[in-house]
Design a protein around this motif. Structure first.
Motif, PDB file in Angstrom:
ATOM      1  N   PHE A 164       0.837  -1.208   0.000  1.00 27.87           N
ATOM      2  CA  PHE A 164       0.000   0.000   0.000  1.00 27.87           C
ATOM      3  C   PHE A 164       0.870   1.255   0.000  1.00 27.87           C
ATOM      4  N   VAL A 165       1.917   1.245   0.819  1.00 32.47           N
ATOM      5  CA  VAL A 165       2.843   2.386   0.857  1.00 32.47           C
ATOM      6  C   VAL A 165       3.541   2.537  -0.485  1.00 32.47           C
ATOM      7  N   THR A 166       3.944   1.424  -1.078  1.00 31.15           N
ATOM      8  CA  THR A 166       4.608   1.469  -2.388  1.00 31.15           C
ATOM      9  C   THR A 166       3.695   2.075  -3.444  1.00 31.15           C
ATOM     10  N   PHE A 167       2.428   1.680  -3.411  1.00 29.33           N
ATOM     11  CA  PHE A 167       1.457   2.242  -4.359  1.00 29.33           C
ATOM     12  C   PHE A 167       1.339   3.756  -4.173  1.00 29.33           C
ATOM     13  N   LEU A 168       1.265   4.224  -2.918  1.00 29.24           N
ATOM     14  CA  LEU A 168       1.171   5.662  -2.660  1.00 29.24           C
ATOM     15  C   LEU A 168       2.416   6.400  -3.154  1.00 29.24           C
ATOM     16  N   VAL A 169       3.581   5.794  -2.940  1.00 31.09           N
ATOM     17  CA  VAL A 169       4.829   6.431  -3.391  1.00 31.09           C
ATOM     18  C   VAL A 169       4.838   6.576  -4.906  1.00 31.09           C
ATOM     19  N   VAL A 256      12.268   8.468 -11.414  1.00 31.63           N
ATOM     20  CA  VAL A 256      12.959   7.182 -11.354  1.00 31.63           C
ATOM     21  C   VAL A 256      13.960   7.161 -10.200  1.00 31.63           C
ATOM     22  N   LEU A 257      14.719   8.246 -10.051  1.00 28.49           N
ATOM     23  CA  LEU A 257      15.709   8.322  -8.964  1.00 28.49           C
ATOM     24  C   LEU A 257      15.035   8.298  -7.599  1.00 28.49           C
ATOM     25  N   HIS A 258      13.859   8.944  -7.512  1.00 27.22           N
ATOM     26  CA  HIS A 258      13.191   8.951  -6.210  1.00 27.22           C
ATOM     27  C   HIS A 258      12.631   7.562  -5.877  1.00 27.22           C
ATOM     28  N   SER A 317       5.007   6.964   8.475  1.00 23.61           N
ATOM     29  CA  SER A 317       4.757   5.684   7.803  1.00 23.61           C
ATOM     30  C   SER A 317       4.756   5.806   6.286  1.00 23.61           C
ATOM     31  N   ILE A 318       4.348   6.968   5.779  1.00 19.81           N
ATOM     32  CA  ILE A 318       4.271   7.159   4.319  1.00 19.81           C
ATOM     33  C   ILE A 318       5.580   7.755   3.828  1.00 19.81           C
ATOM     34  N   ASP A 319       6.364   6.936   3.175  1.00 15.32           N
ATOM     35  CA  ASP A 319       7.647   7.403   2.641  1.00 15.32           C
ATOM     36  C   ASP A 319       7.438   7.967   1.243  1.00 15.32           C
ATOM     37  N   ALA A 320       6.505   8.908   1.135  1.00 13.87           N
ATOM     38  CA  ALA A 320       6.157   9.512  -0.152  1.00 13.87           C
ATOM     39  C   ALA A 320       6.477  11.004  -0.096  1.00 13.87           C
ATOM     40  N   PRO A 321       6.598  11.655  -1.258  1.00 18.01           N
ATOM     41  CA  PRO A 321       6.929  13.093  -1.284  1.00 18.01           C
ATOM     42  C   PRO A 321       5.758  13.974  -0.876  1.00 18.01           C
ATOM     43  N   ILE A 322       5.312  13.834   0.386  1.00 20.34           N
ATOM     44  CA  ILE A 322       4.199  14.629   0.898  1.00 20.34           C
ATOM     45  C   ILE A 322       4.686  15.675   1.888  1.00 20.34           C
TER      46      ILE A 322
END
Length: 470
Positions: A164-169, A256-258, A317-322
């Protein structure tokens, strides 16, 4: 939310005297980190506000209506909707939170429900995460009912917290790269137009329009293309051109780098782009709507940061660019191995930013109405100064108490009190408070049409009744 956290556990820097995760940043290193974060935040708000004014003017010039707009009714519901989303994410990321809730429901809720309905409860629980909080049992259910599908079901990714986290990222990264391509498209267009190839590809710039919509009522094939907006539901819409595609391909390396490295530099590039486009496209329809929105999120931020661990749990928990982030141990460990980051959530940039963008449009509106006041329009500038003071108040209090702070606690009063006080001093309070752009929004236009139709239908019924009585 502003916070300090350790996001990774890297190896020691070459000359690091202590473990990188145990390193305590010095005051000057902390100031460098937050000065960098807040500089990026100010760039986002200023750039986004400038683009917001241009976007609204362009829309009006083309005699179109703005589709993504926050009306007063939306502003009232926004904190509640945001709380529901936040708490849902918390349940997903918190280890045994769902199982604890199920146990609580079995003890206190289920005994009060007739036994004939208990199997519905058990069915729902079967699809919730198991005790380890990592996976759902949907595969077992499908395989039990349709054994022949087992080889194909096994190929579908499991519904886990990590997936789920991967999908959000991936989703946030894609959206951020699209925003970055939009911001850099003028540069790409300029470069492409310098090519000495006439009007041939890739210098040409042909536009494309993708849309997916369905009719609200039965229509014959081909009628939906020319159907009125009130008769269709639009689920997806995207407009782009050749130069945007080239821009997207050029900046896709950042995405891609992120995805592969999760570095703070690529995170900030994507987050800044996302913030600027968010401030431009999220249109607040009136000053009242903006004030209600800020007032509601003021209490939202305080409650979820001070009252619970929900906000901090979701943010970590969310390792996304938020969020924007900058290492506080950059000088000690270098830009690759630094791990202790200061952070500022994008909500603390975009939410005040869309309100400040409204003030910039208010300045432009008053100037166009009365050109003699060109040099005295500074609601936007004054509120930007107040926003800056609010940011530095956040870091000062966070540094003093050594704890995460709800940034909107300091930003909302600064952004609301400043323009209202200025309007009182200048005798323009009524103009500011009643300023509205709802008439250029699609939803407001639809609401007015619906109200007009109701009145017309009511009048028609009255006329029919009068004819019958006569």
């Amino acid at each position: 939310m502003a916070e300090v956290t350790t996001t990774t556990t890297p190896p020691l820097a070459e000359n690091a005297p202590v473990n990188a995760t145990d390193y305590k940043p010095k005051l000057e290193e902390q100031m460098l980190a937050y000065a960098s974060i807040y500089t990026m935040a100010l760039i986002c708000v200023i750039w986004g506000s400038i683009r917001s004014l241009k976007y609204v003017k362009k829309t009006i010039a083309k005699k179109r209506l703005i589709d993504a707009s926050i009306l007063t009714s939306d502003a009232k519901k926004f904190p509640i909707n945001a709380s529901l989303v936040l708490f849902t994410l918390y349940l997903v990321f918190k280890g045994n939170a769902i199982q604890d809730g199920v146990a609580l429901a079995r003890t206190h809720v289920l005994p009060n429900i007739p036994e004939t309905y208990h199997h519905y409860f058990d069915t729902v629980v079967d699809y919730l995460p198991k005790a380890n909080g990592t996976q759902f049992s949907w595969r077992d259910k499908v395989n039990n009912y349709y054994p022949s599908l087992e080889p194909y079901v096994a190929q579908v990714p499991e519904i886990t917290k990590q997936n789920f986290v991967t999908f959000l990222v991936w989703l946030m990264t894609y959206e951020g790269v699209c925003c970055l391509a939009t911001l850099l498209k003028p540069i790409i267009s300029f470069v492409l137009r310098l090519l000495p190839i006439g009007d041939r590809w890739p210098r040409r710039n042909i536009s494309y329009y993708l849309v997916f919509k369905s009719g609200k009522k039965e229509m014959e094939e081909g009628d939906i293309e020319d159907a009125k907006k009130d008769n269709v539901n639009k689920y997806f819409e995207m407009e782009f051109d050749d130069h945007w595609i080239w821009a997207f391909l050029a900046v896709s390396i950042v995405g891609v780098l992120h995805i592969t490295h999760r570095h703070w530099i690529t995170n900030n590039i994507i987050a800044v782009s996302f913030s600027i486009m968010g401030i431009e496209m999220l249109h607040v329809a009136s000053f009242k709507a903006g004030a209600i929105l800020l007032f509601g999120l003021f209490f939202y931020d305080i409650f979820w940061v001070f009252g619970t661990d929900v906000m901090t749990t979701v943010a970590k928990s969310i390792d996304a660019p938020i969020l924007l982030m900058f290492p506080q141990d950059l000088l000690a460990h270098g830009w690759q191995k630094a791990s202790k980051h200061g952070m500022l959530g994008l909500g603390d940039i975009v939410i005040p930013g869309i309100f400040i963008a409204l003030l910039r449009r208010f300045d432009a509106h008053i100037f166009e109405k009365d050109g003699s006041k060109q040099k005295s329009r500074y609601y936007f500038a004054a509120t930007m100064v107040a926003y800056t003071v609010g940011l530095f108040a956040t870091i000062a209090i966070m540094h003093h108490f050594k704890a995460a702070q709800p940034a909107l606690l300091y930003l909302v009063p600064a952004c609301l009190i400043t323009p209202l006080t200025l309007a009182l001093i200048r005798g323009e309070f009524s103009q500011l408070w009643n300023y509205s752009e709802e008439h250029i929004t699609e939803r407001f236009d639809s609401i007015k049409k619906a109200e007009k139709e109701k009145i017309e239908n009511a009048n028609q019924k009255k006329n029919k009744q009068l004819k019958k009585t006569n």
